[in-house]
Design an enzyme around this catalytic site. Structure first.
Site, mmCIF file in Angstrom:
data_model
loop_
_atom_site.group_PDB
_atom_site.id
_atom_site.type_symbol
_atom_site.label_atom_id
_atom_site.label_comp_id
_atom_site.label_asym_id
_atom_site.label_seq_id
_atom_site.Cartn_x
_atom_site.Cartn_y
_atom_site.Cartn_z
ATOM 1 C CG ASP A 156 -7.904 -3.097 -20.326
ATOM 2 O OD1 ASP A 156 -8.844 -3.738 -20.812
ATOM 3 O OD2 ASP A 156 -6.937 -2.709 -21.016
ATOM 4 C CE LYS A 204 -8.600 -3.042 -23.941
ATOM 5 N NZ LYS A 204 -7.161 -3.002 -23.723
ATOM 6 C CE LYS A 226 0.023 0.210 -26.050
ATOM 7 N NZ LYS A 226 0.510 -0.883 -26.929
ATOM 8 C CB CYS A 285 -6.339 0.451 -22.457
ATOM 9 S SG CYS A 285 -4.927 -0.623 -22.827
HETATM 10 C C1 C5J Z 1 -3.946 -0.369 -20.194
HETATM 11 C C2 C5J Z 1 -1.570 -0.553 -20.329
HETATM 12 N N1 C5J Z 1 -5.032 -1.076 -19.891
HETATM 13 N N2 C5J Z 1 -1.350 0.583 -19.692
HETATM 14 N N3 C5J Z 1 -2.805 -1.067 -20.442
HETATM 15 O O1 C5J Z 1 -3.975 0.849 -20.225
HETATM 16 O O2 C5J Z 1 -0.651 -1.157 -20.797
#
Ligand code: C5J
Length: 226
Positions: A24, A129, A132, A162
């Site tokens: 991410d 995705k 998470k 995530c």
């Molecule tokens: C991720 C989030 N990628 N913190 N998303 O950790 O919402």
């Protein structure tokens, strides 16, 4: 087998069965003016790991080892975003709302793209995705199994959300997981530190952790040994 100095003890990396997973690293989490920034987070903590993450990606590309990039992304009609997720967050800004870089966490929007410095190369796996964790509703496990992958090296954001969720999902599916500690970050330093401790606790209950330099040194040693 390559021996990587790591916590809580050395990680035996088998390059023939290993892949890198970059979680991410999207504009909306990382860039000033994005979703994370508008929620009041200090995104400079996250932008700071771009160079280390780029070096880690280069290391895997140089060895021609597989790389997976994930994006937290929902369909424009939000049919894959249950209220239990959509209704969380600060009042007034939810998934699917218009943000400064397009609709928040919606596939195809500018803010949903991976930052240009870490853009996936042709042939690398890119996973959208809705959760998470990287295995929920993605088909990734099957794709990794087809390639005989049993070990995953992790980078990305955020460490305690995530990244940690994906590592736990991976561990439950039988993968050995190594987190690169200077290629992962959180908006909250204490959450990052705690997540790493939880991962390596009890004899690597979720996985191992090490800085990039230790992984690079292990690859260099392997090349020197021939
Ligand atoms: C991720 C989030 N990628 N913190 N998303 O950790 O919402």
């Amino acid at each position: 087998m390559i021996k990587v100095s790591a916590r809580p003890f050395d990680f035996d990396l088998d390059p023939s069965q290993a892949a890198l997973v970059v979680i991410d690293m999207q504009r909306d989490f990382i860039e000033p003016g994005g979703f994370g920034d508008t929620l009041g987070n200090d995104v400079s903590r996250l932008t700071a790991i771009i160079p280390t993450t780029a070096a880690l990606i280069r290391l895997f590309r140089d060895q021609s080892l597989p790389i997976v990039h994930t994006r937290e992304a929902h369909r424009p009609d939000l049919s894959d975003c249950p209220p239990a997720k959509r209704l969380r967050g600060k009042p007034g800004l939810s998934i699917g709302d218009e943000g400064t870089m397009g609709r928040i966490l919606i596939a195809g929007e500018p803010g949903n793209q991976i930052v240009s410095e870490l853009a996936p190369a042709a042939g690398e796996i890119v996973i959208d995705k809705p959760g998470k964790g990287m295995f929920w509703a993605t088909g990734l496990h099957e794709r990794l199994q087809e390639r005989g992958i049993t070990q995953l090296v992790f980078a990305g954001v955020t460490t305690e959300v995530c990244v940690q969720t994906s590592m736990r999902e991976a561990n439950d599916r039988g993968y050995e997981c190594l987190l690169i500690v200077d290629a992962t970050e959180s908006y909250f330093p204490e959450f990052k530190a705690s997540a790493i401790e939880m991962i390596v606790a009890q004899g690597a209950i979720v996985g191992w952790a090490t800085p990039l330099a230790k992984l690079e040194a292990a690859f260099e040693q392997e090349m020197a040994d021939g």
